[in-house]
Every structure is written in C-alpha cells, then in structure tokens.
Design a protein around this motif. Structure first.
Motif, PDB file in Angstrom:
ATOM      1  N   GLY A  45      -1.123   7.774  -5.314  1.00 37.16           N
ATOM      2  CA  GLY A  45      -0.772   8.926  -4.062  1.00 37.16           C
ATOM      3  C   GLY A  45      -1.199  10.414  -4.682  1.00 37.16           C
ATOM      4  N   LEU A  46      -1.503  10.332  -6.167  1.00 32.69           N
ATOM      5  CA  LEU A  46      -2.087  11.478  -6.840  1.00 32.69           C
ATOM      6  C   LEU A  46      -2.749  11.297  -8.006  1.00 32.69           C
ATOM      7  N   VAL A  47      -3.987  11.773  -8.253  1.00 37.21           N
ATOM      8  CA  VAL A  47      -4.543  11.813  -9.634  1.00 37.21           C
ATOM      9  C   VAL A  47      -4.472  13.235 -10.147  1.00 37.21           C
ATOM     10  N   GLN A  48      -4.002  13.195 -11.355  1.00 39.06           N
ATOM     11  CA  GLN A  48      -4.152  14.430 -12.420  1.00 39.06           C
ATOM     12  C   GLN A  48      -4.729  14.321 -13.519  1.00 39.06           C
ATOM     13  N   ILE A  49      -5.698  15.515 -13.804  1.00 39.69           N
ATOM     14  CA  ILE A  49      -6.424  15.755 -14.851  1.00 39.69           C
ATOM     15  C   ILE A  49      -5.504  16.443 -16.017  1.00 39.69           C
ATOM     16  N   ALA A  50      -5.297  15.961 -17.112  1.00 32.62           N
ATOM     17  CA  ALA A  50      -4.595  16.457 -18.232  1.00 32.62           C
ATOM     18  C   ALA A  50      -5.283  17.179 -19.175  1.00 32.62           C
ATOM     19  N   LYS A  96       0.845  -1.298   0.136  1.00 36.35           N
ATOM     20  CA  LYS A  96       0.149   0.050   0.111  1.00 36.35           C
ATOM     21  C   LYS A  96       0.797   1.407  -0.140  1.00 36.35           C
ATOM     22  N   GLU A  97       1.852   1.213   0.798  1.00 34.26           N
ATOM     23  CA  GLU A  97       2.706   2.582   0.864  1.00 34.26           C
ATOM     24  C   GLU A  97       3.385   2.672  -0.516  1.00 34.26           C
ATOM     25  N   GLU A  98       3.794   1.641  -1.428  1.00 37.08           N
ATOM     26  CA  GLU A  98       4.399   1.912  -2.542  1.00 37.08           C
ATOM     27  C   GLU A  98       3.160   2.275  -3.606  1.00 37.08           C
ATOM     28  N   SER A  99       2.157   1.874  -3.519  1.00 36.50           N
ATOM     29  CA  SER A  99       1.051   2.111  -4.467  1.00 36.50           C
ATOM     30  C   SER A  99       0.759   3.639  -4.383  1.00 36.50           C
ATOM     31  N   CYS A 100       0.749   4.140  -3.058  1.00 40.63           N
ATOM     32  CA  CYS A 100       0.408   5.436  -2.669  1.00 40.63           C
ATOM     33  C   CYS A 100       1.294   6.451  -3.247  1.00 40.63           C
ATOM     34  N   ARG A 101       2.552   5.854  -3.912  1.00 40.66           N
ATOM     35  CA  ARG A 101       3.368   7.062  -4.480  1.00 40.66           C
ATOM     36  C   ARG A 101       3.056   7.087  -6.080  1.00 40.66           C
ATOM     37  N   ASP A 102       2.335   6.436  -6.406  1.00 41.86           N
ATOM     38  CA  ASP A 102       1.941   6.182  -7.857  1.00 41.86           C
ATOM     39  C   ASP A 102       1.149   7.322  -8.227  1.00 41.86           C
ATOM     40  N   LEU A 103       1.211   7.966  -9.475  1.00 44.73           N
ATOM     41  CA  LEU A 103       0.554   8.659 -10.096  1.00 44.73           C
ATOM     42  C   LEU A 103      -0.250   8.319 -11.257  1.00 44.73           C
ATOM     43  N   LEU A 104      -1.679   8.951 -11.282  1.00 40.52           N
ATOM     44  CA  LEU A 104      -2.436   8.420 -12.421  1.00 40.52           C
ATOM     45  C   LEU A 104      -2.936   9.636 -13.192  1.00 40.52           C
ATOM     46  N   GLU A 153      11.233   6.199  -7.263  1.00 43.54           N
ATOM     47  CA  GLU A 153      10.174   7.049  -6.256  1.00 43.54           C
ATOM     48  C   GLU A 153       8.716   6.522  -6.671  1.00 43.54           C
ATOM     49  N   PHE A 154       8.415   6.583  -7.856  1.00 42.68           N
ATOM     50  CA  PHE A 154       6.929   6.188  -8.227  1.00 42.68           C
ATOM     51  C   PHE A 154       6.722   5.808  -9.441  1.00 42.68           C
ATOM     52  N   LYS A 155       5.809   5.296 -10.042  1.00 44.22           N
ATOM     53  CA  LYS A 155       5.276   4.923 -11.438  1.00 44.22           C
ATOM     54  C   LYS A 155       4.245   5.849 -11.837  1.00 44.22           C
ATOM     55  N   THR A 156       4.131   6.332 -13.041  1.00 45.02           N
ATOM     56  CA  THR A 156       3.019   7.094 -13.670  1.00 45.02           C
ATOM     57  C   THR A 156       2.180   6.331 -14.690  1.00 45.02           C
ATOM     58  N   TYR A 157       0.908   6.264 -14.202  1.00 49.45           N
ATOM     59  CA  TYR A 157      -0.093   5.471 -15.030  1.00 49.45           C
ATOM     60  C   TYR A 157      -1.104   6.481 -16.039  1.00 49.45           C
ATOM     61  N   PHE A 158      -1.102   6.000 -17.184  1.00 51.51           N
ATOM     62  CA  PHE A 158      -2.157   6.968 -18.016  1.00 51.51           C
ATOM     63  C   PHE A 158      -3.527   6.131 -18.128  1.00 51.51           C
TER      64      PHE A 158
END
Length: 128
Positions: A70-75, A5-13, A35-40
C-alpha cells in the motif's frame, strides 16, 4: 496464510529502515494492530527485472512485488542506494502506487533509463 489483494495493499514496506525495526519484528512483518503490517528490507534485498515492455521490482525476502504494498517508504540513503532509488520510484509511479521520500534523487543511471523505456513500451503494447 496468504493475504488477499485488499489486505496486502494496506502493508507498508520500509526500505533501508533497519535502524527503526523493533527487535521482535521479523522480516515477515510487524503487525501494528489489525490495520496493516510493516515490512523492513535493505536495498540489497530489492531485485529488478527489466524486459522489453515489462518491468518488475520485488523484495527478495518474501518475494513480493513492490507494487503490492500500500505504501513504500525510503528511510535512509546509504551509498550507493541513491542510484537505485530513482528506478524504484519510477517503477512505483508507473504502477500507480504511493512512495514516500523517494523523489528522483540522483542522476539517471542505465537501470533507470531501461526501466523507463520498458515501461513506455508496455504502454505502447497495451494501446494496440
């Protein structure tokens, strides 16, 4: 291999950010260092489940709850994306998860109203 869960919360969508996705990055995630992974994903890859006292918003590519990121961004905001983004923002606010670039940007839709009602009911149930 599943992430904890801790690693997952560093991911960016990044939602509606396909134009920014590098050619070599699979939808399974672009690893930007350790540090983190970015998913699209596109807005069409987002699913909503609204039940009395329970809500869930998840991306259908990997099946992950948006609250796990960890963070969701609307592009970007292609039509009719704006009508769904308010519901996503309300869900993530309720889950106390950060979201970037997604203030309530449209008139309240039925989905948005149902999302708020179900989340209010979950708070009432928790207090008993």
């Amino acid at each position: 291999m599943p992430q904890d869960k801790e690693e997952s919360c560093r991911d960016l969508l990044v939602i509606n950010g396909e134009a920014f996705q590098p050619e070599h990055a699979a939808s399974a995630g672009l690893n930007l260092g350790n540090e983190f992974k970015t998913y699209f994903c596109g807005i069409e890859d987002i699913a909503f489940s609204v039940e009395s006292g329970r809500t869930l918003v998840y991306e259908t590519v990997g099946g992950r709850n948006l609250a796990e990121f960890g963070l969701v961004q609307i592009a970007s905001y292609p039509r009719p994306t704006a009508t769904l983004l308010s519901s996503i923002a309300a869900y993530l606010k309720h889950q106390q998860r950060p979201i970037v670039n997604a203030a309530t940007i449209s008139a309240p839709t039925k989905l948005y109203q149902l999302m708020l009602l179900a989340q209010d009911l979950s708070l009432i149930h928790r207090s008993y």
